[in-house]
Motif scaffolding. Sequence first.
Motif, mmCIF file in Angstrom:
data_model
loop_
_atom_site.group_PDB
_atom_site.id
_atom_site.type_symbol
_atom_site.label_atom_id
_atom_site.label_comp_id
_atom_site.label_asym_id
_atom_site.label_seq_id
_atom_site.Cartn_x
_atom_site.Cartn_y
_atom_site.Cartn_z
ATOM 1 N N SER A 1 43.592 -7.876 18.882
ATOM 2 C CA SER A 1 44.400 -7.515 18.082
ATOM 3 C C SER A 1 45.638 -8.265 18.216
ATOM 4 N N ARG A 2 46.460 -8.502 16.999
ATOM 5 C CA ARG A 2 47.629 -9.175 16.998
ATOM 6 C C ARG A 2 48.697 -8.074 15.820
ATOM 7 N N PRO A 3 49.148 -7.252 16.473
ATOM 8 C CA PRO A 3 50.054 -6.525 15.430
ATOM 9 C C PRO A 3 51.351 -6.967 15.015
ATOM 10 N N ASN A 4 51.968 -7.874 15.705
ATOM 11 C CA ASN A 4 53.009 -8.348 15.464
ATOM 12 C C ASN A 4 53.158 -9.967 15.861
ATOM 13 N N LEU A 5 54.236 -10.378 15.863
ATOM 14 C CA LEU A 5 54.524 -12.134 16.302
ATOM 15 C C LEU A 5 54.748 -11.975 17.741
ATOM 16 N N THR A 6 54.736 -11.240 18.458
ATOM 17 C CA THR A 6 54.903 -11.297 20.003
ATOM 18 C C THR A 6 54.076 -10.492 20.993
ATOM 19 N N PHE A 7 53.158 -10.157 20.234
ATOM 20 C CA PHE A 7 52.077 -9.600 20.891
ATOM 21 C C PHE A 7 50.732 -9.497 20.626
ATOM 22 N N SER A 8 49.660 -9.638 21.536
ATOM 23 C CA SER A 8 48.314 -9.466 21.365
ATOM 24 C C SER A 8 47.720 -9.010 22.548
ATOM 25 N N THR A 9 46.443 -8.439 22.309
ATOM 26 C CA THR A 9 45.266 -7.955 23.098
ATOM 27 C C THR A 9 44.148 -8.572 22.909
ATOM 28 N N LEU A 10 43.467 -8.687 24.098
ATOM 29 C CA LEU A 10 41.828 -9.246 23.977
ATOM 30 C C LEU A 10 41.181 -8.181 24.773
ATOM 31 N N THR A 11 40.242 -7.705 24.271
ATOM 32 C CA THR A 11 39.363 -6.715 25.219
ATOM 33 C C THR A 11 38.259 -7.581 25.389
ATOM 34 N N VAL A 12 37.721 -7.529 26.637
ATOM 35 C CA VAL A 12 36.173 -7.649 26.998
ATOM 36 C C VAL A 12 35.176 -6.637 27.234
ATOM 37 N N SER A 13 34.529 -6.489 26.289
ATOM 38 C CA SER A 13 33.635 -5.256 26.174
ATOM 39 C C SER A 13 32.332 -5.341 27.071
ATOM 40 N N ASN A 14 31.766 -4.183 27.179
ATOM 41 C CA ASN A 14 30.453 -4.034 27.984
ATOM 42 C C ASN A 14 30.341 -5.214 28.775
ATOM 43 N N MET A 15 31.153 -5.230 29.928
ATOM 44 C CA MET A 15 31.176 -6.427 30.923
ATOM 45 C C MET A 15 30.042 -6.581 31.769
ATOM 46 N N SER A 16 29.551 -7.908 31.978
ATOM 47 C CA SER A 16 28.607 -8.294 33.075
ATOM 48 C C SER A 16 29.213 -8.886 34.096
ATOM 49 N N PRO A 17 28.641 -9.533 34.853
ATOM 50 C CA PRO A 17 29.300 -10.351 36.058
ATOM 51 C C PRO A 17 29.271 -11.611 35.542
ATOM 52 N N GLU A 18 28.844 -12.104 34.430
ATOM 53 C CA GLU A 18 28.907 -13.219 33.970
ATOM 54 C C GLU A 18 30.312 -13.538 33.394
ATOM 55 N N ASP A 19 31.042 -12.322 32.829
ATOM 56 C CA ASP A 19 32.010 -12.306 32.265
ATOM 57 C C ASP A 19 33.383 -12.322 33.260
ATOM 58 N N SER A 20 33.000 -12.598 34.484
ATOM 59 C CA SER A 20 34.028 -12.938 35.517
ATOM 60 C C SER A 20 34.804 -14.172 35.353
#
Lengths: 113, 114
Positions: free
Chosen positions: B69-88
């Motif tokens: 998500s990027r709701p404005n020019l100063t902030f963003s989020t990244l979600t890592v979904s349904n995680m597995s050890p390979e996402d480390s």
Amino acid sequence: EDQVTQSPEALRLQEGESSSLNCSYTVSGLRGLFWYRQDPGKGPEFLFTLYSAGEEKEKERLKATLTKKESFLHITAPKPEDSATYLCAVQAITTSGTYKYIFGTGTRLKVLA
Amino acid sequence: SAVISQKPSRDICQRGTSLTIQCQVDSQVTMMFWYRQQPGQSLTLIATANQGSEATYESGFVIDKFPISRPNLTFSTLTVSNMSPEDSSIYLCSVGSRRTDTQYFGPGTRLTVL
């Protein structure tokens, strides 16, 4: 395929022993080449941007140079606090006409007192 | 250069769960990016976070796995979904300067998935 290769992978120097790190690249539409320093557990810290062959930039004990095929990061009389991983990145044109960074795998530098 | 902060700085998560990473910048920036740095490897671009529209993902990364998500020019989020050890990995946000093409990086989020 766009590619960035850094050598050596690891380098151990005695304090005061000058050396150079290499970054070679094959990329279509090079826009710029960037050097970063990364300490363990931290994000990369920007050092230099180079845009054209023959360009040089200096900062304290570091000097970056650029040719058409590669860049060198020269470290003069290094100190233990220069120990870090040094990353090279090129900014290349994508197939969609935008730009993106392509990073090398870095050189881990250890300077011994 | 802009001051960039990320939350959390590190986390240990269970397989199958999701984690949202926040990136906050102290000034308005046009370009924001999310990278992954797997152990012993270099940085790989996940996506460009576009303000007011869907993120642009790189090959090998999909929105269902890494919604941004990027709701404005100063902030963003990244979600890592349904995680597995390979996402480390370490997940990094960066901001770009159109004037100099230089990217500046946040401190990173170190994620361990058990």
